[in-house]
Write an enzyme that holds these catalytic residues in place. Structure first.
Site, PDB file in Angstrom:
ATOM      1  N   TRP A  81     -36.490 -17.429  26.631  1.00 30.82           N
ATOM      2  CA  TRP A  81     -35.741 -16.385  25.931  1.00 30.82           C
ATOM      3  C   TRP A  81     -36.447 -16.013  24.626  1.00 30.82           C
ATOM      4  O   TRP A  81     -36.498 -14.849  24.239  1.00 30.82           O
ATOM      5  CB  TRP A  81     -34.305 -16.842  25.646  1.00 30.82           C
ATOM      6  CG  TRP A  81     -33.540 -15.843  24.812  1.00 30.82           C
ATOM      7  CD1 TRP A  81     -33.425 -15.822  23.449  1.00 30.82           C
ATOM      8  CD2 TRP A  81     -32.829 -14.693  25.292  1.00 30.82           C
ATOM      9  NE1 TRP A  81     -32.670 -14.744  23.048  1.00 30.82           N
ATOM     10  CE2 TRP A  81     -32.292 -14.036  24.155  1.00 30.82           C
ATOM     11  CE3 TRP A  81     -32.583 -14.173  26.558  1.00 30.82           C
ATOM     12  CZ2 TRP A  81     -31.528 -12.870  24.256  1.00 30.82           C
ATOM     13  CZ3 TRP A  81     -31.819 -13.005  26.661  1.00 30.82           C
ATOM     14  CH2 TRP A  81     -31.305 -12.377  25.527  1.00 30.82           C
ATOM     15  N   GLU A 112     -34.454 -21.432  27.541  1.00 26.22           N
ATOM     16  CA  GLU A 112     -34.232 -21.000  26.163  1.00 26.22           C
ATOM     17  C   GLU A 112     -35.564 -20.740  25.468  1.00 26.22           C
ATOM     18  O   GLU A 112     -35.675 -19.841  24.627  1.00 26.22           O
ATOM     19  CB  GLU A 112     -33.429 -22.055  25.400  1.00 26.22           C
ATOM     20  CG  GLU A 112     -31.987 -22.200  25.865  1.00 26.22           C
ATOM     21  CD  GLU A 112     -31.194 -20.917  25.676  1.00 26.22           C
ATOM     22  OE1 GLU A 112     -31.307 -20.283  24.601  1.00 26.22           O
ATOM     23  OE2 GLU A 112     -30.458 -20.535  26.606  1.00 26.22           O
ATOM     24  N   TRP A 115     -28.317 -10.211  18.177  1.00 22.01           N
ATOM     25  CA  TRP A 115     -27.251  -9.371  17.636  1.00 22.01           C
ATOM     26  C   TRP A 115     -27.033  -8.142  18.513  1.00 22.01           C
ATOM     27  O   TRP A 115     -25.889  -7.738  18.764  1.00 22.01           O
ATOM     28  CB  TRP A 115     -27.570  -8.962  16.195  1.00 22.01           C
ATOM     29  CG  TRP A 115     -27.056  -9.974  15.208  1.00 22.01           C
ATOM     30  CD1 TRP A 115     -27.739 -11.024  14.669  1.00 22.01           C
ATOM     31  CD2 TRP A 115     -25.730 -10.044  14.679  1.00 22.01           C
ATOM     32  NE1 TRP A 115     -26.921 -11.747  13.826  1.00 22.01           N
ATOM     33  CE2 TRP A 115     -25.680 -11.166  13.809  1.00 22.01           C
ATOM     34  CE3 TRP A 115     -24.582  -9.281  14.839  1.00 22.01           C
ATOM     35  CZ2 TRP A 115     -24.530 -11.530  13.119  1.00 22.01           C
ATOM     36  CZ3 TRP A 115     -23.427  -9.641  14.140  1.00 22.01           C
ATOM     37  CH2 TRP A 115     -23.410 -10.751  13.293  1.00 22.01           C
ATOM     38  N   TRP A 122     -18.449   3.064  13.554  1.00 18.65           N
ATOM     39  CA  TRP A 122     -18.216   1.827  12.805  1.00 18.65           C
ATOM     40  C   TRP A 122     -17.371   2.124  11.568  1.00 18.65           C
ATOM     41  O   TRP A 122     -17.421   3.217  11.009  1.00 18.65           O
ATOM     42  CB  TRP A 122     -19.542   1.208  12.365  1.00 18.65           C
ATOM     43  CG  TRP A 122     -20.501   0.894  13.468  1.00 18.65           C
ATOM     44  CD1 TRP A 122     -21.695   1.508  13.712  1.00 18.65           C
ATOM     45  CD2 TRP A 122     -20.368  -0.120  14.474  1.00 18.65           C
ATOM     46  NE1 TRP A 122     -22.319   0.949  14.799  1.00 18.65           N
ATOM     47  CE2 TRP A 122     -21.530  -0.061  15.296  1.00 18.65           C
ATOM     48  CE3 TRP A 122     -19.389  -1.069  14.770  1.00 18.65           C
ATOM     49  CZ2 TRP A 122     -21.725  -0.909  16.373  1.00 18.65           C
ATOM     50  CZ3 TRP A 122     -19.583  -1.915  15.844  1.00 18.65           C
ATOM     51  CH2 TRP A 122     -20.740  -1.840  16.635  1.00 18.65           C
TER      52      TRP A 122
END
Length: 458
Positions: A268, A265, A375, A296
């Site tokens: 990351w 992590e 995201w 969208w």
């Protein structure tokens, strides 16, 4: 006495394992400065929750500096202009700082270096972006081979302690007042309970590391269970640089029997910074151009759905619990972040950038790199991303990861429901009137999302 040097703090608010401070202190009198710069980042100026954290972290940093015979100078404005003024006032020509990799900080560093002797040092990451490359000499785009290559350079160097003392200049320049910056909310004080969960500052960061050392062996499983919050909760401390990733690596790596999952992590985090270093617009542009054609929903139609998502009123208990935890504490469990993000993007068919902006304003750990890359990973638009067609089912995820007690804590309307009904009250005809119905059905949402994705690829 030699000329003073400036120590420019940004998201590196610590004295230990601080290469810029170490070098500055070896050269003579040091003028530590933090500049509240809302102009340079433009739309990426620090969000509201981060400002709460910043206030307390700066207070802690100043206390630590004073114990070393120094103090923190506060200025406000564009960083390059504030540093130029400070140089003229004090005669300091050299500036030491840790290198940052957000696009606005890289631009600011170039501007400062044109007028002053700017010396940049490592320490924000385990490895500087670009130091790990493919056999073709290019930065890695995919996380797994990046992590494999980065592990060949681990462990990081042993961390260095804070200087025993820091020499002061003959005359201190003026400093603004932290209280005058208005970083803390007051009307209303929506951060009233933040301090129940957080202790910003280097001491708080180290205490958090020490607490997690006893839990690190369970991390591989516990990190996915929001009811026990088995994550490290170190992300805001790392984001503000109150503790170095090298310090965390050594402390957790030495304490745990097998800390591989947790240490990856940390890698990351390095990977995410490598992506914004290679693609500075990662926070506002799709990394995969094909997603520019994604149809969208217009917010004139979907605005009420976006508002319900922000308020934790979607009718999906696991999503609502996460969004309410975010509003109350400035943080959300990592597994639930993925579920909530996926719900906004795929169930509500709302552009990922609206969610990323909300997280930017409400998360205490809203790193430009992590927030943007995560995201886009969920959306499928990132360089290395989940397939858009893999639509996370919140009603399945919730019981799978034993979220019943988590929901009871954050969605009190459902506290009386048993472990079966609480994940999907409608399915058991147990939804109380005080809890909203689903904004959209799962099957309906899935079909709509896949149809939109097919249109974008036509």
């Amino acid at each position: 006495m030699s000329d003073p040097v400036i120590l420019w703090f940004r998201q590196d608010l610590r004295l230990s394992d601080q290469a810029a401070l170490e070098q500055a202190a070896s050269e003579g009198p040091v003028i530590p400065v933090y500049i509240l710069d809302d102009a340079t980042p433009k739309q990426w100026k620090m969000g509201s929750a981060q400002r709460w954290w910043l206030h307390h972290s700066l207070r802690s940093l100043d206390d630590s500096l004073r114990r070393k015979g120094s103090r923190l100078i506060l200025r406000r404005g564009k960083s390059v202009e504030a540093l130029q003024r400070l140089s003229r006032e004090t005669g300091a020509k050299r500036v030491h700082a840790l290198a940052h990799y957000e696009p606005w900080w890289r631009n600011a560093e170039k501007a400062v270096a044109r007028d002053l002797d700017l010396q940049l040092h490592g320490g924000m990451l385990l490895l500087p972006p670009g130091s790990v490359r493919t056999s073709g000499g290019k930065p890695y785009q995919i996380y797994t081979p990046f992590a494999r290559a980065a592990m060949q350079h681990m462990p990081p160097p042993v961390v260095s302690p804070a200087p025993a003392e820091i020499a002061s200049p003959h005359k201190w320049p003026k400093s603004e007042s932290l209280d005058d910056w208005g970083l803390l909310p007051s009307k209303p004080d929506w951060a009233a309970h933040f301090s129940d969960d957080w202790s910003p500052g280097e001491a708080g960061a180290r205490q958090n590391v020490a607490s997690f050392m006893d839990e690190a062996d369970e991390y591989d499983t516990a990190r996915n269970l929001p009811s026990i919050e088995g994550t490290s909760r170190l992300s805001p401390h790392l984001h503000f640089g109150e503790v170095s990733p090298a310090y965390v690596w050594h402390r957790i790596g030495d304490a745990a029997t097998d800390a591989t999952t947790f240490l990856k992590e940390l890698l990351w985090r390095d990977y995410a910074h490598t992506q914004i270093w290679a693609f500075p617009a990662y926070g506002s542009q799709n990394a995969r151009a094909g997603f520019d054609r994604m149809p969208w929903r217009d917010l004139r139609e979907a605005g009420s759905d976006l508002a319900a998502w922000k308020q934790g009123q979607t009718g999906y208990p696991i999503v609502d619990a996460g969004m309410r935890q975010l509003w109350t504490t400035g943080w959300m469990h990592n597994r639930v972040r993925m579920i909530a993000a996926s719900f906004l993007i795929k169930h509500l068919l709302i552009d990922w950038r609206h969610g990323a902006q909300w997280f930017w304003d409400t998360l205490v750990d809203a790193s430009y790199a992590n927030n943007s890359v995560n995201w886009q990973w969920v959306a499928g638009s990132g360089v290395d991303a989940n397939l858009f067609s893999r639509i996370m089912a919140p009603l399945t995820q919730s019981p799978k990861f034993e979220a019943a007690d988590y929901i009871r804590r954050w969605v009190p309307e459902l506290v009386h429901l048993d472990d079966k009904a609480i994940h999907d009250p409608d399915a058991f005809e147990a939804r109380p009137r005080s809890y909203p119905p689903k904004r959209v059905g799962h099957r309906e949402a899935r079909e709509r999302a896949l149809a939109a994705y097919r249109r974008s690829r036509a």
